[in-house]
Design a protein around this motif. Structure first.
Motif, PDB file in Angstrom:
ATOM      1  N   TRP A 109      49.021 -71.851 -58.249  1.00 39.73           N
ATOM      2  CA  TRP A 109      48.026 -70.871 -57.819  1.00 39.73           C
ATOM      3  C   TRP A 109      46.614 -71.081 -58.365  1.00 39.73           C
ATOM      4  N   PRO A 110      46.406 -71.609 -59.584  1.00 41.11           N
ATOM      5  CA  PRO A 110      45.016 -71.789 -60.029  1.00 41.11           C
ATOM      6  C   PRO A 110      44.214 -72.706 -59.115  1.00 41.11           C
ATOM      7  N   LEU A 111      44.825 -73.787 -58.663  1.00 42.96           N
ATOM      8  CA  LEU A 111      44.120 -74.715 -57.779  1.00 42.96           C
ATOM      9  C   LEU A 111      43.818 -74.063 -56.437  1.00 42.96           C
ATOM     10  N   ALA A 112      44.781 -73.294 -55.906  1.00 43.59           N
ATOM     11  CA  ALA A 112      44.559 -72.606 -54.631  1.00 43.59           C
ATOM     12  C   ALA A 112      43.375 -71.645 -54.729  1.00 43.59           C
ATOM     13  N   LEU A 113      43.270 -70.932 -55.842  1.00 43.09           N
ATOM     14  CA  LEU A 113      42.158 -69.999 -56.022  1.00 43.09           C
ATOM     15  C   LEU A 113      40.828 -70.740 -56.178  1.00 43.09           C
ATOM     16  N   GLU A 114      40.841 -71.869 -56.872  1.00 42.77           N
ATOM     17  CA  GLU A 114      39.622 -72.665 -57.029  1.00 42.77           C
ATOM     18  C   GLU A 114      39.113 -73.148 -55.674  1.00 42.77           C
ATOM     19  N   ILE A 115      40.030 -73.585 -54.833  1.00 42.77           N
ATOM     20  CA  ILE A 115      39.633 -74.075 -53.514  1.00 42.77           C
ATOM     21  C   ILE A 115      39.060 -72.933 -52.678  1.00 42.77           C
ATOM     22  N   ALA A 117      37.653 -70.180 -53.779  1.00 41.95           N
ATOM     23  CA  ALA A 117      36.356 -69.790 -54.353  1.00 41.95           C
ATOM     24  C   ALA A 117      35.263 -70.767 -53.943  1.00 41.95           C
ATOM     25  N   GLU A 118      35.597 -72.051 -53.958  1.00 45.85           N
ATOM     26  CA  GLU A 118      34.603 -73.055 -53.581  1.00 45.85           C
ATOM     27  C   GLU A 118      34.279 -72.957 -52.093  1.00 45.85           C
ATOM     28  N   ALA A 119      35.285 -72.654 -51.268  1.00 43.18           N
ATOM     29  CA  ALA A 119      35.057 -72.516 -49.834  1.00 43.18           C
ATOM     30  C   ALA A 119      34.125 -71.342 -49.526  1.00 43.18           C
ATOM     31  N   ALA A 120      34.141 -70.328 -50.403  1.00 38.87           N
ATOM     32  CA  ALA A 120      33.303 -69.148 -50.191  1.00 38.87           C
ATOM     33  C   ALA A 120      31.819 -69.440 -50.409  1.00 38.87           C
ATOM     34  N   ARG A 121      31.512 -70.531 -51.138  1.00 37.48           N
ATOM     35  CA  ARG A 121      30.102 -70.816 -51.429  1.00 37.48           C
ATOM     36  C   ARG A 121      29.653 -72.201 -50.977  1.00 37.48           C
ATOM     37  N   ASN A 122      30.579 -73.034 -50.552  1.00 36.57           N
ATOM     38  CA  ASN A 122      30.257 -74.405 -50.183  1.00 36.57           C
ATOM     39  C   ASN A 122      30.629 -74.618 -48.711  1.00 36.57           C
ATOM     40  N   PRO A 123      29.630 -74.715 -47.823  1.00 36.07           N
ATOM     41  CA  PRO A 123      29.916 -74.844 -46.383  1.00 36.07           C
ATOM     42  C   PRO A 123      30.795 -76.044 -46.037  1.00 36.07           C
ATOM     43  N   ILE A 125      33.213 -77.427 -47.872  1.00 37.44           N
ATOM     44  CA  ILE A 125      34.600 -77.111 -48.214  1.00 37.44           C
ATOM     45  C   ILE A 125      35.130 -76.019 -47.287  1.00 37.44           C
ATOM     46  N   ALA A 126      34.273 -75.060 -46.926  1.00 41.40           N
ATOM     47  CA  ALA A 126      34.687 -74.002 -45.999  1.00 41.40           C
ATOM     48  C   ALA A 126      35.138 -74.609 -44.671  1.00 41.40           C
ATOM     49  N   GLU A 127      34.404 -75.616 -44.202  1.00 44.95           N
ATOM     50  CA  GLU A 127      34.765 -76.267 -42.940  1.00 44.95           C
ATOM     51  C   GLU A 127      36.130 -76.952 -43.047  1.00 44.95           C
ATOM     52  N   VAL A 128      36.371 -77.605 -44.172  1.00 48.27           N
ATOM     53  CA  VAL A 128      37.652 -78.291 -44.389  1.00 48.27           C
ATOM     54  C   VAL A 128      38.795 -77.286 -44.430  1.00 48.27           C
ATOM     55  N   VAL A 129      38.590 -76.194 -45.172  1.00 44.50           N
ATOM     56  CA  VAL A 129      39.625 -75.166 -45.317  1.00 44.50           C
ATOM     57  C   VAL A 129      39.912 -74.487 -43.977  1.00 44.50           C
ATOM     58  N   ARG A 130      38.874 -74.195 -43.222  1.00 42.80           N
ATOM     59  CA  ARG A 130      39.063 -73.509 -41.944  1.00 42.80           C
ATOM     60  C   ARG A 130      39.726 -74.408 -40.912  1.00 42.80           C
ATOM     61  N   ASP A 131      39.396 -75.686 -40.939  1.00 42.15           N
ATOM     62  CA  ASP A 131      40.055 -76.625 -40.030  1.00 42.15           C
ATOM     63  C   ASP A 131      41.553 -76.707 -40.354  1.00 42.15           C
ATOM     64  N   ALA A 132      41.863 -76.741 -41.639  1.00 42.62           N
ATOM     65  CA  ALA A 132      43.266 -76.787 -42.063  1.00 42.62           C
ATOM     66  C   ALA A 132      43.992 -75.521 -41.629  1.00 42.62           C
ATOM     67  N   ASP A 133      43.316 -74.390 -41.734  1.00 43.49           N
ATOM     68  CA  ASP A 133      43.926 -73.113 -41.359  1.00 43.49           C
ATOM     69  C   ASP A 133      44.226 -73.074 -39.863  1.00 43.49           C
ATOM     70  N   VAL A 134      43.306 -73.593 -39.062  1.00 39.59           N
ATOM     71  CA  VAL A 134      43.511 -73.622 -37.609  1.00 39.59           C
ATOM     72  C   VAL A 134      44.748 -74.442 -37.269  1.00 39.59           C
ATOM     73  N   ARG A 135      44.875 -75.610 -37.897  1.00 37.44           N
ATOM     74  CA  ARG A 135      46.030 -76.471 -37.605  1.00 37.44           C
ATOM     75  C   ARG A 135      47.346 -75.794 -37.999  1.00 37.44           C
ATOM     76  N   ALA A 136      47.352 -75.137 -39.153  1.00 35.93           N
ATOM     77  CA  ALA A 136      48.569 -74.465 -39.615  1.00 35.93           C
ATOM     78  C   ALA A 136      48.917 -73.291 -38.710  1.00 35.93           C
ATOM     79  N   ARG A 137      47.899 -72.535 -38.283  1.00 34.31           N
ATOM     80  CA  ARG A 137      48.157 -71.364 -37.447  1.00 34.31           C
ATOM     81  C   ARG A 137      48.697 -71.751 -36.075  1.00 34.31           C
ATOM     82  N   VAL A 138      48.198 -72.855 -35.521  1.00 33.03           N
ATOM     83  CA  VAL A 138      48.693 -73.314 -34.218  1.00 33.03           C
ATOM     84  C   VAL A 138      50.193 -73.609 -34.302  1.00 33.03           C
ATOM     85  N   GLN A 139      50.596 -74.290 -35.358  1.00 33.57           N
ATOM     86  CA  GLN A 139      51.999 -74.649 -35.544  1.00 33.57           C
ATOM     87  C   GLN A 139      52.858 -73.405 -35.787  1.00 33.57           C
ATOM     88  N   PHE A 140      52.380 -72.510 -36.641  1.00 40.75           N
ATOM     89  CA  PHE A 140      53.123 -71.295 -36.981  1.00 40.75           C
ATOM     90  C   PHE A 140      53.218 -70.362 -35.770  1.00 40.75           C
TER      91      PHE A 140
END
Length: 203
Positions: A109-115, A117-123, A125-140
């Protein structure tokens, strides 16, 4: 190392080296935070020079992107396994204790929270995280749709969208919960997570 030399890096050795760097970075980020951990600290933990690390990762942003991609692969495998179950909806309920235990693991969990937090202030990283979320949501979403159809349950867009985000939020929230309450009663939490999941998945 020159571009020509990089082309001749043994792929298997490169994978080992990348994992070595990622393992070291995970420990450093967990201990010092993303901004507190320097490349020098990561290189020392990895047992290689900072210059050597740059052969595999151009920056700390690239290291975080690699962590996100690792998680995408992990989630994708979980989804493939879930698809093979006779009743994916019931399997999710039955597996609630295992997933709760994984999310409360202090090694994850510490690493997940760091990522996050960084996505909240770094565009970037936010793009990377959101792209990953889209791929996971499509599958789920596909699994939820086919499984609910077999149970004769609603599969309209509003239902699937709401259910999808509610299910994901349940587990993403565990990372924050364990920070606020490190002595959380895991068995009781897992039991009620299962109850909540069953109520949502089969409604």
């Amino acid at each position: 190392m020159s571009t020509t030399e990089k082309r001749h890096i043994d792929p298997d050795r490169a994978l080992v080296r990348r994992k070595q760097v990622l393992d070291a970075a995970a420990a450093c980020f967990g201990r010092s935070g993303f901004h507190g951990a320097s490349m020098a600290e990561i290189s020392k933990a990895a047992g290689m020079s900072a210059g050597h690390i740059y052969n595999y990762f151009d920056s700390k942003d690239a290291i975080i992107a690699a962590f996100v991609e690792q998680n995408v692969e992990r989630v994708s495998q979980l989804m493939r396994d879930l698809e093979q179950q006779a009743d994916p909806l019931q399997s999710m309920v039955d597996d609630a204790p295992r997933h709760v235990r994984e999310h409360l693991d202090p090694n994850t969990w510490p690493l997940a929270l760091e990522i996050s937090a960084e996505a909240a202030r770094n565009p970037k990283i936010a793009e990377v995280v959101r792209d990953a979320d889209v791929r996971a949501r499509v599958q789920f979403r596909a699994i939820l749709k086919s499984s609910r159809e077999r149970h004769g349950l609603a599969v309209d867009s509003d239902t699937l969208d709401g259910l999808l985000d509610a299910m994901i939020s349940l587990f993403q929230g565990l990372d924050v919960r364990v920070v606020h309450n490190p002595n959380v009663n895991e068995p009781a939490l897992a039991r009620y997570m299962g109850i909540a999941m069953k109520a949502m998945l089969f409604s």
